[in-house]
Design an enzyme around this catalytic site. Structure first.
Site, PDB file in Angstrom:
ATOM      1  N   GLU A   1     -77.860  83.272 -66.923  1.00 50.28           N
ATOM      2  CA  GLU A   1     -76.572  82.851 -66.364  1.00 50.28           C
ATOM      3  C   GLU A   1     -75.540  82.669 -67.479  1.00 50.28           C
ATOM      4  OE1 GLU A   1     -75.803  82.680 -63.067  1.00 50.28           O
ATOM      5  OE2 GLU A   1     -77.770  83.613 -62.912  1.00 50.28           O
TER       6      GLU A   1
ATOM      7  N   TRP B   1     -74.328  86.034 -68.334  1.00 49.56           N
ATOM      8  CA  TRP B   1     -73.304  86.478 -67.363  1.00 49.56           C
ATOM      9  C   TRP B   1     -71.911  86.023 -67.817  1.00 49.56           C
ATOM     10  CZ3 TRP B   1     -72.893  89.928 -63.624  1.00 49.56           C
ATOM     11  CH2 TRP B   1     -74.020  90.338 -62.911  1.00 49.56           C
TER      12      TRP B   1
ATOM     13  N   TRP C   1     -57.525  96.962 -46.786  1.00 50.38           N
ATOM     14  CA  TRP C   1     -57.916  95.640 -46.306  1.00 50.38           C
ATOM     15  C   TRP C   1     -57.069  95.255 -45.094  1.00 50.38           C
ATOM     16  CZ3 TRP C   1     -62.268  94.122 -48.466  1.00 50.38           C
ATOM     17  CH2 TRP C   1     -62.572  94.491 -49.768  1.00 50.38           C
TER      18      TRP C   1
ATOM     19  N   ASN D   1     -73.377  78.108 -56.379  1.00 53.59           N
ATOM     20  CA  ASN D   1     -73.222  79.524 -56.707  1.00 53.59           C
ATOM     21  C   ASN D   1     -73.692  80.450 -55.594  1.00 53.59           C
ATOM     22  OD1 ASN D   1     -72.516  81.581 -58.747  1.00 53.59           O
ATOM     23  ND2 ASN D   1     -74.684  82.083 -58.615  1.00 53.59           N
TER      24      ASN D   1
ATOM     25  N   TRP E   1     -60.172  90.731 -51.432  1.00 55.85           N
ATOM     26  CA  TRP E   1     -60.848  89.768 -52.304  1.00 55.85           C
ATOM     27  C   TRP E   1     -59.865  88.958 -53.142  1.00 55.85           C
ATOM     28  CZ3 TRP E   1     -59.958  90.322 -57.529  1.00 55.85           C
ATOM     29  CH2 TRP E   1     -59.512  91.575 -57.959  1.00 55.85           C
TER      30      TRP E   1
ATOM     31  N   TRP F   1     -65.933  87.495 -57.580  1.00 59.66           N
ATOM     32  CA  TRP F   1     -65.299  88.009 -56.363  1.00 59.66           C
ATOM     33  C   TRP F   1     -65.404  89.527 -56.274  1.00 59.66           C
ATOM     34  CZ3 TRP F   1     -63.589  86.355 -51.807  1.00 59.66           C
ATOM     35  CH2 TRP F   1     -63.538  84.972 -51.598  1.00 59.66           C
TER      36      TRP F   1
END
Length: 491
Positions: free
Chosen positions: A279, A282, A310, A345, A363, A386
């Site tokens: 993590e 990341w 969208w 998360n 998004w 996102w």
């Protein structure tokens, strides 16, 4: 006497601090400063912001810690010089007034921050003052981890493997401060941290949350997590369990050192620690992506998905923002966000998937909503998360894999403990129906005291139908991108 100024930003600690370490080693007198940047604060939607509260409380501790460091080393005491205004102006004016030779800061990778720092460096140079920045908020940055071809990674797994292979321990060594702390300059008598009200802000509900600020707060949470790190891999996906570290805000504002956390994970070993270290990788990955691809702030990482049409659905977006979608796990997660500034998360993925895949909404709207409310808001991680959920980003969730919010609820909150905490109106629903109250019979609803459409909303969309629309939406976008590419090649 050589003099330096250290500009604290998202590094609110005085241990293992790269810029402070280098300034103390290279200058005979070191001033410390923080700016409540009005260019940032004035853009906030409310004057009651938990993040400002957290920063303010952390600065109080940091001011005292700098003073204690100086005195313990035989100095005359020290502290923070706090300013309120446009950061560029404040830092240049302070540096000139103090007659410093160099301004030190820890590096930021956001486009706006890069532009700000460039402007500061240029203005300082006009006054004959040098600018120096250091790597501090990540373990590896910019071009430090590249593919064998010398290009940036666009997929996480090979990046993680390269990151771990390159880690030899030298990157995790702390930057010592105490040795030269007597060089910390005293601040003028009477100069103190202004109260929140003087900054135009009111206290938030931070004090009522399990989020202790400052370095002491970070160490408290780290000690608690270190005792249960072995269960991290198994427990981290369940929002009703105490499975995660809760250190994200402290990482965001630098009240803990990422080197310290990575070293703990590496030294501890085991599946839990290894998963947690991933993590942290990341974080580096998304900062690297943002630095190499600043266009992701407004556009899809994968240009193909800039062709997505969208839906313009303000009523559906309002229902999502208002936590009244009729999908309990989604609504509970959003209530958690609004009440506490935190969202688990796993739920960030579910909530983001629901907005983009079930409601068909851009998004970017969801990303901005999170930016307004998350205590740990970080542009790189928020944007990356996102775009991952929306299938527009690097190493993203494949667009044909769509979270079912009901089955996610059944799997990760099987007893509805998390849902009941944030949706007390559903507290009496049986476990098998709390994930989808609309599937319960009239008798079950009556016994639980729930009137759909009154006490709790009916689902605003049908997941199965929404899934089909998403598959078509992404299929059309891919087809349009292929046609556009073909047209370009013909010309």
């Amino acid at each position: 006497m050589s003099t330096a100024l250290v500009w604290f930003r998202r590094d609110l600690r005085c241990h293992d601090h790269a810029a402070l370490h280098h300034a103390l080693r290279s200058a005979e007198r070191v001033h410390c400063a923080f700016v409540f940047d009005t260019d940032i604060l004035d853009a906030l939607p409310t004057r009651c912001d938990r993040r400002v509260d957290f920063i303010h409380a952390s600065l109080q501790e940091l001011d005292g810690a700098l003073d204690a460091l100086s005195r313990a080393a035989g100095g005359q005491g020290s502290g923070l010089r706090v300013r309120h205004g446009p950061a560029t102006d404040c830092i240049v004016q302070l540096a000139v007034a103090l007659g410093v030779d160099r301004v030190w800061a820890n590096r930021d990778y956001e486009p706006a921050a890069i532009a700000r720092d460039r402007a500061v460096a240029q203005q300082l140079a006009a006054h004959g003052i040098a600018w120096a920045d250091c790597k501090d908020q990540v373990v590896f940055e910019q071009n430090e981890v590249l593919t064998q071809a010398g290009t940036p990674f666009g997929v996480f797994t090979p990046y993680r493997k390269a990151w771990l292979k390159q880690l030899d321990g030298s990157q995790l060594r702390p930057y010592p401060i105490e040795r030269h702390a007597a060089r910390l300059a005293a601040k003028p008598a009477g100069e103190a941290l202004p109260p929140l009200a003087a900054l135009g802000f009111a206290p938030s509900n931070l004090a009522s949350l399990p989020l202790p600020p400052g370095t002491r707060g970070g160490r408290q949470l780290l000690a608690d997590f270190a005792a249960r790190i072995d269960s991290y891999r198994a427990a981290r996906d369940y929002p009703a369990r105490k499975g995660v570290s809760y250190l994200s805000v402290h990482l965001r504002f630098g009240t803990v050192s990422v080197r310290e956390l990575a070293a703990l994970a590496q030294q501890h070993g085991g599946d839990g620690a290894a998963t947690w270290l991933s993590e942290l990788v990341w974080r580096d990955f998304y900062q690297m992506i943002l630095w190499h691809h600043p266009q992701v702030v407004e556009r899809a990482f994968k240009p193909t998905y800039d062709h997505i049409a969208w839906d313009d659905a303000p009523e559906l977006f309002a229902a999502w923002c208002g936590a009244v979608t009729g999908y309990p796990l989604v609504d509970a997660a959003l209530r958690q966000l609004h009440q506490t500034g935190y969202m688990h998360n796993r739920l960030r993925m579910v909530v983001a998937s629901f907005l983009t895949k079930d409601l068909g909404i851009d998004w970017r709207l969801g990303e901005r909503h999170f930016a307004q409310h998350l205590n740990d808001y970080d542009l790189a991680a928020n944007n990356g998360g996102w775009q991952w959920a929306a299938s527009t980003g690097c190493d993203a969730q494949p667009w044909f894999r769509i979270f079912n919010p009901t089955t996610q609820s059944q799997k990760f909150d099987p007893e509805g403990r998390f849902i009941r905490r944030y949706l007390p109106e559903l507290a009496r629903m049986p476990d098998q129906f709390i994930h989808a109250p609309a599937s319960a019979s009239a008798a079950v609803l009556a016994q639980a005291g729930v009137r759909l459409g009154h006490d709790y909303p009916k689902p605003i969309v049908d997941h199965a139908r929404a899934r089909q629309r998403t598959l078509m939406r992404f299929g059309f976008a891919a087809a349009e991108a292929r046609m556009a590419t073909a047209g370009t090649s013909q010309h």
